[in-house]
Scaffold this motif. Structure first.
Motif, mmCIF file in Angstrom:
data_model
loop_
_atom_site.group_PDB
_atom_site.id
_atom_site.type_symbol
_atom_site.label_atom_id
_atom_site.label_comp_id
_atom_site.label_asym_id
_atom_site.label_seq_id
_atom_site.Cartn_x
_atom_site.Cartn_y
_atom_site.Cartn_z
ATOM 1 N N LEU A 189 0.860 -1.180 0.000
ATOM 2 C CA LEU A 189 0.000 0.000 0.000
ATOM 3 C C LEU A 189 0.901 1.236 0.000
ATOM 4 O O LEU A 189 1.667 1.451 0.940
ATOM 5 C CB LEU A 189 -0.910 0.021 1.225
ATOM 6 N N ILE A 190 0.808 2.037 -1.074
ATOM 7 C CA ILE A 190 1.543 3.297 -1.147
ATOM 8 C C ILE A 190 0.609 4.382 -0.622
ATOM 9 O O ILE A 190 -0.443 4.639 -1.201
ATOM 10 C CB ILE A 190 1.950 3.614 -2.599
ATOM 11 N N ASP A 191 0.997 5.020 0.463
ATOM 12 C CA ASP A 191 0.113 5.960 1.148
ATOM 13 C C ASP A 191 0.745 7.354 1.176
ATOM 14 O O ASP A 191 1.762 7.572 1.844
ATOM 15 C CB ASP A 191 -0.141 5.477 2.578
ATOM 16 N N PHE A 192 0.143 8.312 0.436
ATOM 17 C CA PHE A 192 0.645 9.689 0.397
ATOM 18 C C PHE A 192 -0.035 10.508 1.493
ATOM 19 O O PHE A 192 -1.272 10.508 1.608
ATOM 20 C CB PHE A 192 0.367 10.319 -0.971
ATOM 21 N N TRP A 193 0.756 11.248 2.270
ATOM 22 C CA TRP A 193 0.223 12.004 3.396
ATOM 23 C C TRP A 193 1.179 13.153 3.730
ATOM 24 O O TRP A 193 2.209 13.323 3.088
ATOM 25 C CB TRP A 193 0.021 11.094 4.603
ATOM 26 N N PHE A 194 0.831 13.950 4.744
ATOM 27 C CA PHE A 194 1.773 14.932 5.292
ATOM 28 C C PHE A 194 1.451 15.158 6.765
ATOM 29 O O PHE A 194 0.379 14.772 7.242
ATOM 30 C CB PHE A 194 1.757 16.243 4.504
ATOM 31 N N HIS A 195 2.364 15.740 7.473
ATOM 32 C CA HIS A 195 2.324 15.727 8.941
ATOM 33 C C HIS A 195 1.091 16.400 9.542
ATOM 34 O O HIS A 195 0.643 16.033 10.617
ATOM 35 C CB HIS A 195 3.587 16.380 9.518
ATOM 36 N N VAL A 218 4.629 14.180 1.768
ATOM 37 C CA VAL A 218 4.848 15.235 0.769
ATOM 38 C C VAL A 218 5.201 16.553 1.463
ATOM 39 O O VAL A 218 5.030 17.634 0.909
ATOM 40 C CB VAL A 218 3.608 15.424 -0.132
ATOM 41 N N ASP A 219 5.712 16.451 2.679
ATOM 42 C CA ASP A 219 6.027 17.651 3.453
ATOM 43 C C ASP A 219 7.093 18.503 2.790
ATOM 44 O O ASP A 219 7.986 17.992 2.095
ATOM 45 C CB ASP A 219 6.495 17.255 4.854
ATOM 46 N N ALA A 220 6.988 19.815 3.038
ATOM 47 C CA ALA A 220 7.966 20.763 2.527
ATOM 48 C C ALA A 220 9.275 20.633 3.297
ATOM 49 O O ALA A 220 9.317 20.094 4.408
ATOM 50 C CB ALA A 220 7.435 22.187 2.656
ATOM 51 N N THR A 221 10.336 21.144 2.715
ATOM 52 C CA THR A 221 11.661 21.070 3.328
ATOM 53 C C THR A 221 11.644 21.614 4.757
ATOM 54 O O THR A 221 12.221 21.027 5.672
ATOM 55 C CB THR A 221 12.678 21.859 2.485
ATOM 56 N N LYS A 222 10.931 22.740 4.949
ATOM 57 C CA LYS A 222 10.897 23.370 6.272
ATOM 58 C C LYS A 222 10.166 22.527 7.308
ATOM 59 O O LYS A 222 10.297 22.767 8.514
ATOM 60 C CB LYS A 222 10.248 24.746 6.180
ATOM 61 N N ASN A 223 9.403 21.525 6.857
ATOM 62 C CA ASN A 223 8.606 20.704 7.775
ATOM 63 C C ASN A 223 9.143 19.279 7.945
ATOM 64 O O ASN A 223 8.444 18.420 8.487
ATOM 65 C CB ASN A 223 7.155 20.640 7.304
ATOM 66 N N ILE A 224 10.369 19.035 7.494
ATOM 67 C CA ILE A 224 10.920 17.684 7.576
ATOM 68 C C ILE A 224 10.982 17.202 9.023
ATOM 69 O O ILE A 224 10.639 16.046 9.329
ATOM 70 C CB ILE A 224 12.316 17.627 6.922
ATOM 71 N N ASN A 257 8.770 4.540 5.978
ATOM 72 C CA ASN A 257 8.414 5.949 5.881
ATOM 73 C C ASN A 257 9.470 6.699 5.082
ATOM 74 O O ASN A 257 10.656 6.716 5.461
ATOM 75 C CB ASN A 257 8.286 6.561 7.278
ATOM 76 N N ILE A 258 9.044 7.296 3.978
ATOM 77 C CA ILE A 258 9.969 8.017 3.115
ATOM 78 C C ILE A 258 9.381 9.370 2.727
ATOM 79 O O ILE A 258 8.203 9.637 2.943
ATOM 80 C CB ILE A 258 10.320 7.194 1.842
ATOM 81 N N LEU A 259 10.222 10.215 2.154
ATOM 82 C CA LEU A 259 9.853 11.604 1.897
ATOM 83 C C LEU A 259 9.914 11.941 0.412
ATOM 84 O O LEU A 259 10.944 11.736 -0.240
ATOM 85 C CB LEU A 259 10.795 12.533 2.665
ATOM 86 N N ASP A 260 8.808 12.447 -0.100
ATOM 87 C CA ASP A 260 8.762 13.085 -1.429
ATOM 88 C C ASP A 260 8.839 14.584 -1.141
ATOM 89 O O ASP A 260 7.824 15.270 -1.044
ATOM 90 C CB ASP A 260 7.462 12.709 -2.138
ATOM 91 N N GLU A 261 10.046 15.086 -0.967
ATOM 92 C CA GLU A 261 10.262 16.435 -0.457
ATOM 93 C C GLU A 261 9.571 17.493 -1.310
ATOM 94 O O GLU A 261 9.738 17.530 -2.523
ATOM 95 C CB GLU A 261 11.767 16.731 -0.372
ATOM 96 N N ASN A 262 8.772 18.333 -0.641
ATOM 97 C CA ASN A 262 7.990 19.388 -1.302
ATOM 98 C C ASN A 262 6.938 18.837 -2.261
ATOM 99 O O ASN A 262 6.416 19.570 -3.102
ATOM 100 C CB ASN A 262 8.907 20.368 -2.041
ATOM 101 N N GLY A 263 6.642 17.540 -2.134
ATOM 102 C CA GLY A 263 5.617 16.937 -2.986
ATOM 103 C C GLY A 263 5.954 17.013 -4.458
ATOM 104 O O GLY A 263 5.054 17.124 -5.305
#
Length: 368
Positions: A262-268, A299-305, A321-327
């Motif tokens: 399951l690929i799950d896109f989200w943000f904090h 998809v969190d922004a750089t400032k929210n890592i 858990n991985i990051l698509d930085e800045n979506g």
């Protein structure tokens, strides 16, 4: 020489003024100097040159000036009455003419913005009445039950919604056939696409006049539809580059390690995303050892890592858990609402988009 320069400057000024339009607003029941914001009605993607501006009600600052455009773009005015409580005007369309809005209330009907509005409203008159009945009923039920609708109420709301949806699509088909240059019908399709992307809009879009098809927003919509079809069941999920793991190291997804992923896109700060975690954790606990994995892509922004990492820790998320930085991937691939998930097999072939936790559990129980 001075006269020539003066005439030249005057001519230039006239040309510049000719490329501008003014929008004035006065709302009777609003306090003077209430600040109202001019907002694009839909996603900025659809606007070739989006405008965001503000004015004050009933003062000498009650107008905004913007460039003329080659196509009608939908806008509205809004103001913030209190924290998280906004009021908005009806939608109006701006292209190449001045617009003077003298409204009794902010949500008063607007009929002076585009020539076809009267014809459109007459054609959809009965449907709009029915749709208003549905909205009123839905609102009453929400006030009474919040989100805990009894089954019979929930079924009634859903069935009524589906009937209205199909009726409007049938009417749009008839209306566009008679009015292939309809700007209002085009933007209505844009609105419906952003709510329900899985509907087949191709035949409707083909009915439009070449003048509509040549427009910037039409091309944007067509491209969105093409890209969205990449995610239909049976397609291989696109490769995602530039992913980073929780330790800021490059990460490459390998679906072959598990039977299903399951690929799950989200943000904090996505509350609808966060409330899914307890149930997802239960599903992960039950089926992970049997060949199921979850890959959470923020998809969190750089400032929210740091906030993303804290959310992973706070909710004790046991999966990858991985990051698509800045979506960057999601924005370029029509993933613009969250959470959005994709269930894929070990070859990365999409089985289902936006599968519910309950559906996922049933599926895995059958397959694993």
């Amino acid at each position: 020489m001075k006269i020539t320069l003066l005439l030249s400057s005057l001519f230039t000024c006239l040309i510049l003024n000719a490329q501008k339009i003014e929008v004035k607003l006065n709302v009777d029941n609003l306090d003077n100097q209430t600040v109202l914001t001019l907002d694009p009605k839909f996603l900025i993607d659809y606007y070739e040159n989006p405008v965001e501006d503000s004015l004050q009600n009933s003062t000498n600052h009650n107008k905004v000036t913007l460039d003329k455009s080659n196509f009608y773009y939908p806008y509205s005015f809004s103001y913030q009455a209190e924290k998280n409580h906004f009021f908005s005007s009806q939608t109006f369309y701006l292209k190449d003419r001045n617009l003077n809005l003298n409204l009794t209330k902010l949500n008063s009907e607007i009929d002076s913005d585009i020539d076809e509005r009267k014809e459109y409203n007459i054609f959809f008159k009965d449907f709009l009445k029915e749709d208003m009945k549905y909205e009123n009923f839905h609102g009453e039920m929400f006030l009474k039950y919040k989100l805990n609708f009894p089954k019979e109420i929930n079924d009634s709301v859903n069935n009524w919604y589906k009937r209205n949806w199909q009726q409007e699509m049938d009417l749009l088909n008839q209306y566009i056939s008679k009015n292939p240059k309809s700007v209002i019908a085009f933007w209505r399709i844009v609105q419906k696409y952003e709510i329900h992307k899985t509907y087949n809009y191709d035949s409707l879009l083909e009915k439009f006049d070449p003048s509509i098809k040549a427009s910037y927003p039409y091309q944007v919509l067509k491209n969105k539809i093409i890209e969205f079809k990449m995610y239909t069941p049976g397609k291989v999920f696109p490769k995602i580059n530039n992913l980073k793991d929780i330790n800021n190291q490059p990460y490459k997804i390998d679906y072959s390690k598990n039977k299903y992923t399951l690929i799950d896109f989200w943000f904090h700060a996505c509350k609808p995303c966060l409330i899914t975690f307890p149930d997802l954790k239960n599903v992960h606990k039950e089926f992970n050892s049997k060949g199921f994995e979850i890959i959470g892509i923020s998809v969190d922004a750089t400032k929210n890592i740091s906030k993303w990492k804290n959310a992973v820790k706070k909710h004790e998320l046991p999966w990858i858990n991985i990051l698509d930085e800045n979506g960057s991937f999601s924005q370029n691939n029509q993933i613009n609402s969250y959470p959005t998930n994709f269930l894929v097999d070990q070859n990365g072939v999409i089985i289902k988009r936006n599968i519910s936790t309950e559906e996922l559990k049933i599926f895995l129980a059958e397959k694993l």
